[in-house]
Design an enzyme around this catalytic site. Structure first.
Site, mmCIF file in Angstrom:
data_model
loop_
_atom_site.group_PDB
_atom_site.id
_atom_site.type_symbol
_atom_site.label_atom_id
_atom_site.label_comp_id
_atom_site.label_asym_id
_atom_site.label_seq_id
_atom_site.Cartn_x
_atom_site.Cartn_y
_atom_site.Cartn_z
ATOM 1 N N GLU A 280 -30.338 -5.605 9.608
ATOM 2 C CA GLU A 280 -31.605 -4.914 9.434
ATOM 3 C C GLU A 280 -32.332 -5.255 8.142
ATOM 4 O O GLU A 280 -32.863 -4.365 7.468
ATOM 5 C CB GLU A 280 -31.353 -3.408 9.510
ATOM 6 C CG GLU A 280 -30.475 -2.824 8.370
ATOM 7 C CD GLU A 280 -28.972 -2.874 8.620
ATOM 8 O OE1 GLU A 280 -28.523 -3.730 9.385
ATOM 9 O OE2 GLU A 280 -28.250 -2.034 8.030
ATOM 10 N N HIS A 304 -31.847 -0.999 17.680
ATOM 11 C CA HIS A 304 -30.890 -0.635 16.644
ATOM 12 C C HIS A 304 -31.371 -1.088 15.255
ATOM 13 O O HIS A 304 -31.449 -0.280 14.327
ATOM 14 C CB HIS A 304 -29.518 -1.244 16.966
ATOM 15 C CG HIS A 304 -28.462 -0.946 15.952
ATOM 16 N ND1 HIS A 304 -27.536 0.062 16.135
ATOM 17 C CD2 HIS A 304 -28.190 -1.495 14.748
ATOM 18 C CE1 HIS A 304 -26.747 0.117 15.073
ATOM 19 N NE2 HIS A 304 -27.122 -0.827 14.222
ATOM 20 N N GLU A 305 -31.695 -2.356 15.136
ATOM 21 C CA GLU A 305 -32.076 -2.862 13.806
ATOM 22 C C GLU A 305 -33.389 -2.234 13.342
ATOM 23 O O GLU A 305 -33.551 -1.929 12.158
ATOM 24 C CB GLU A 305 -32.161 -4.396 13.813
ATOM 25 C CG GLU A 305 -30.899 -5.122 14.285
ATOM 26 C CD GLU A 305 -29.589 -4.628 13.663
ATOM 27 O OE1 GLU A 305 -29.619 -4.055 12.558
ATOM 28 O OE2 GLU A 305 -28.530 -4.798 14.307
ATOM 29 N N HIS A 308 -32.887 1.181 11.851
ATOM 30 C CA HIS A 308 -32.428 1.169 10.454
ATOM 31 C C HIS A 308 -33.597 1.283 9.472
ATOM 32 O O HIS A 308 -33.380 1.621 8.298
ATOM 33 C CB HIS A 308 -31.655 -0.118 10.152
ATOM 34 C CG HIS A 308 -30.192 -0.063 10.467
ATOM 35 N ND1 HIS A 308 -29.356 0.890 9.935
ATOM 36 C CD2 HIS A 308 -29.406 -0.865 11.240
ATOM 37 C CE1 HIS A 308 -28.105 0.662 10.366
ATOM 38 N NE2 HIS A 308 -28.119 -0.395 11.165
ATOM 39 N N GLU A 327 -24.937 3.771 10.132
ATOM 40 C CA GLU A 327 -24.721 3.212 11.471
ATOM 41 C C GLU A 327 -24.670 4.271 12.578
ATOM 42 O O GLU A 327 -25.109 4.026 13.702
ATOM 43 C CB GLU A 327 -23.451 2.353 11.483
ATOM 44 C CG GLU A 327 -23.503 1.131 10.558
ATOM 45 C CD GLU A 327 -24.645 0.164 10.871
ATOM 46 O OE1 GLU A 327 -25.244 0.251 11.954
ATOM 47 O OE2 GLU A 327 -24.930 -0.688 10.004
ATOM 48 N N ASP A 384 -16.270 -4.349 4.372
ATOM 49 C CA ASP A 384 -16.483 -4.947 5.696
ATOM 50 C C ASP A 384 -15.404 -4.485 6.678
ATOM 51 O O ASP A 384 -15.655 -4.363 7.884
ATOM 52 C CB ASP A 384 -16.451 -6.480 5.625
ATOM 53 C CG ASP A 384 -17.753 -7.063 5.068
ATOM 54 O OD1 ASP A 384 -18.733 -6.307 4.957
ATOM 55 O OD2 ASP A 384 -17.762 -8.261 4.740
ATOM 56 N N TYR A 392 -20.241 4.035 14.140
ATOM 57 C CA TYR A 392 -21.323 3.880 15.123
ATOM 58 C C TYR A 392 -21.238 4.940 16.229
ATOM 59 O O TYR A 392 -22.183 5.680 16.477
ATOM 60 C CB TYR A 392 -21.234 2.507 15.801
ATOM 61 C CG TYR A 392 -21.579 1.334 14.929
ATOM 62 C CD1 TYR A 392 -20.630 0.807 14.046
ATOM 63 C CD2 TYR A 392 -22.824 0.727 14.984
ATOM 64 C CE1 TYR A 392 -20.932 -0.291 13.250
ATOM 65 C CE2 TYR A 392 -23.131 -0.380 14.185
ATOM 66 C CZ TYR A 392 -22.182 -0.872 13.331
ATOM 67 O OH TYR A 392 -22.486 -1.955 12.546
#
Ligand code: BES
Ligand code: ZN
Length: 617
Positions: A280, A304-305, A308, A327, A384, A392
């Site tokens: 995003e 989704h992006e 954001h 998320e 990460d 999510y």
């Protein structure tokens, strides 16, 4: 006497929840408020070289150091500026490299200068950059490069306070070869002349993980007045068609959560080695080409992006242990956009796939404390790796549950209020809980009690009271599959001709752990799953085929995990191959061939998986 209720956040800790243990920076002492980049982007040496200049906001009058995050940077010099153009050298020390955090850069700033400038060169192996030779691009003529800064990779291409708790505006001057176009997470001009010399301005303050750059043979196609796609020439038309609803998505989200505050919203289609589905980056979402399947069935990635732009880019998790604020909220909003544009049936299919896969994977594999939305401190862990479907799917599920309890008339303005009240700020889970109690639960005390709230935020698993998604579109799929498994009769093309990707995914996921090879062959004869161009189908078909001993699928599986570098799509096939000695051997051969085309993140993940399998652990 009141009955005692379980309390949230029982752990006593002196470290504030907003503290980011994945950064060396000390933003309470001094914070970067503005960044000015002046970089030469050199494809031959695969490096960025130049300077990063910071406008500083000194907060602690006793502070005498500026501490920055770096990884694999060659720091050449550091200077302090008085704001009137006078620069003088500053002493600095670069600490030894930590495998997760990189190298702490400590700059001595006894006079608390208003500006500091660092001159540096990146490593050709920078974890946040991928450099692609022309052969690895669609057009095969020009080289390509792109960044992926989230979670903590910005520090590998710019020395920064690399934490989502600090926001800065930025400007940039980027010089490169004249035939290459450069874009950033900033004010890209759709009509920019290609000349090798580019300037950018990002007036809205962003956290470091949203700093982004890409360069290559990129052309622009509009999809609306304030939206469009950038892609290599051969992809641009297909991409503009697939993403033609982008403008409607922006309008829908504005209706729900208030104005889009970032100016333009463009998409950049990257080569297939892009390690994620989407990223995003403000004003310029980076996207995998694997969602361009021709029928728009995977464009909820854009939803989704785009979402954001509110959840994440506007209101940001203060540290990575609260990643669900980014998320989970985004997955919730994504579902709302998909529902508004393509209907409840498709949105429910996506929710149901998510929920089913969460139960089959993360809830079985993750240790209990990593199944909480409110994660424990990530001391020493790579952020990460902290990110899972918990953030999510469980995150979105929690918000869906609240929404269903109070109704959309109440929940939509509540969520909009959260975004407005925290716009361009960072937030913690605890801040959200406060806000939730004051602005929703106080007025609707029956919606959720403390015990259930605690179960969502601080306990593993999914609370039993959660309402499961059930889509009508899957009923027909399940019926057809069960009939076939019973009588050998596959559904006719009359039944399947308008199935979308999600329905094929459901069909395959219901086939069980393994299937007779004869049955797999029958499916291939009818539907050609082996060799499918659709990555969502491939990532589920190949593991099933390999597990079932269907050797004929191996070459196509190998071709798929060579051509595509998106981790989510290829890791399941690698993992399945690695379970047998012969499969592991094949996986290693494929990896050796594919590695030069993979992103550093993908290389790292596959390498770790193969190493682990090799040692039998
Ligand atoms: N921000 C994420 C990608 C990300 C998260 C990168 C954490 C690095 C660390 C992005 O918004 C995302 O979630 N992408 C998904 C697609 C989406 C449709 C679920 C992906 O890449 O699969
Ligand atoms: Zn996301």
């Amino acid at each position: 006497m009141p009955v005692s209720t379980p309390t949230i956040a029982t752990k006593v800790s002196t470290v504030p929840r907003a503290h980011d243990e994945t950064s060396y920076a000390e933003p309470d002492k001094v914070a970067i408020a503005a960044l000015k980049l002046d970089l030469k982007l050199d494809f031959d040496s695969k490096t960025l070289h130049g300077s990063a200049e910071y406008g500083l906001n000194w907060k602690d009058p006793k502070a005498t150091q500026l501490v920055l995050d770096t990884r694999d940077l060659n720091v050449e010099s550091v200077e302090g500026g008085d704001g009137s153009g006078n620069w003088s050298p500053l002493q600095f020390a670069l600490a030894p490299r930590d495998a997760v955090l990189g190298s702490k850069l400590t700059i001595e700033t006894p006079t608390r200068p208003s500006k500091v400038r660092v001159t540096y060169t990146t490593s050709p192996n920078a974890s946040g950059l991928q450099w692609l030779d022309p052969a690895m691009t669609e057009g095969k003529k020009l080289p390509f490069m792109f960044s992926q800064s989230e979670a903590i990779h910005a520090r590998s291409w710019v020395p920064l306070q690399d934490t989502p708790g600090v926001r800065f505006t930025y400007t940039a001057h980027i010089a490169t070869r004249a035939d290459v176009m450069v874009l950033m997470s900033a004010d890209n001009n759709p009509k920019a002349k290609r000349n090798g010399d580019y300037v950018f301005d990002m007036p809205q303050p962003i956290p470091s993980y949203l700093l982004a750059i890409a360069a290559g043979d990129l052309v622009f196609k509009p999809t609306g007045a304030r939206s469009g796609v950038w892609a290599e020439p051969a992809m641009a038309g297909k991409a503009a068609h697939e993403f033609e609803d982008t403008e409607k998505m922006i309008a829908t989200t504005e209706q729900l959560y208030g104005p889009y505050r970032w100016g333009r919203y463009d998409l950049l289609v990257l080569p297939p080695s892009f390690p994620y589905g989407g990223m995003e980056n403000p004003r310029l979402t980076f996207a995998t080409p694997t969602v361009i399947v021709g029928d728009k069935s995977l464009v909820s990635l854009v939803a989704h992006e785009l979402a954001h732009s509110w959840s994440g880019n506007l209101v940001t998790n203060a540290s990575w242990k609260d990643i669900w604020l980014n998320e989970g909220f985004t997955t919730y909003v994504q579902g709302r956009i998909t529902e508004a544009l393509y209907g409840k049936e498709l949105a429910d299919m996506e929710r149901q796939i998510d929920q089913t896969e969460l139960a089959a994977n993360e809830l079985k594999e993750l240790p209990p404390q990593m199944q909480q939305l409110r994660l424990p401190a990530l001391d020493g862990a790579d952020p990460d790796d902290a990110l899972s479907e918990i953030a999510y799917v469980k995150g979105a599920w929690f918000l869906q549950t609240l929404e269903q309890r109070v109704g959309r008339d109440v929940f939509d303005p509540f969520l909009r209020g959260w975004f407005d009240a925290h716009a361009f700020q960072s937030a913690t889970t605890d801040a959200f809980v406060d806000y939730l109690k004051k602005n929703l639960l106080a007025q609707h005390p029956d919606a959720m009690g403390d015990a259930e709230l605690d179960a969502w935020l601080n306990q593993p698993g999914i609370p039993a009271s959660a309402i499961r998604a059930a889509s009508r579109g899957f009923a027909v799929v399940d019926t057809a599959r069960i009939a076939w498994l019973g009588n050998g009769q596959l559904p006719t093309s009359q039944v399947t001709h308008d199935w979308v990707t999600q329905q094929w995914v459901r069909f395959i996921e219901g086939l069980g752990d393994t299937l007779d090879v004869a049955k797999l062959k029958q499916l291939d004869a009818e539907y050609h799953f082996t060799g499918t161009p659709n990555g969502e189908i491939a990532m589920r078909w190949y593991p099933l085929a390999i597990r079932s001993g269907y050797a004929e699928a191996w070459p196509a599986a190998g071709e798929f995990i060579t051509r595509v570098g998106r981790r989510k799509l290829i890791m399941p096939t690698y993992a399945e191959l690695a379970k047998t000695p012969q499969g592991l051997q094949f996986a290693k051969e494929i990896f050796e061939k594919a590695k030069p085309g993979y992103h550093p993140l993908t290389t790292g993940s596959v390498q770790a998986l193969l190493d682990k399998a090799g040692t039998g652990k």
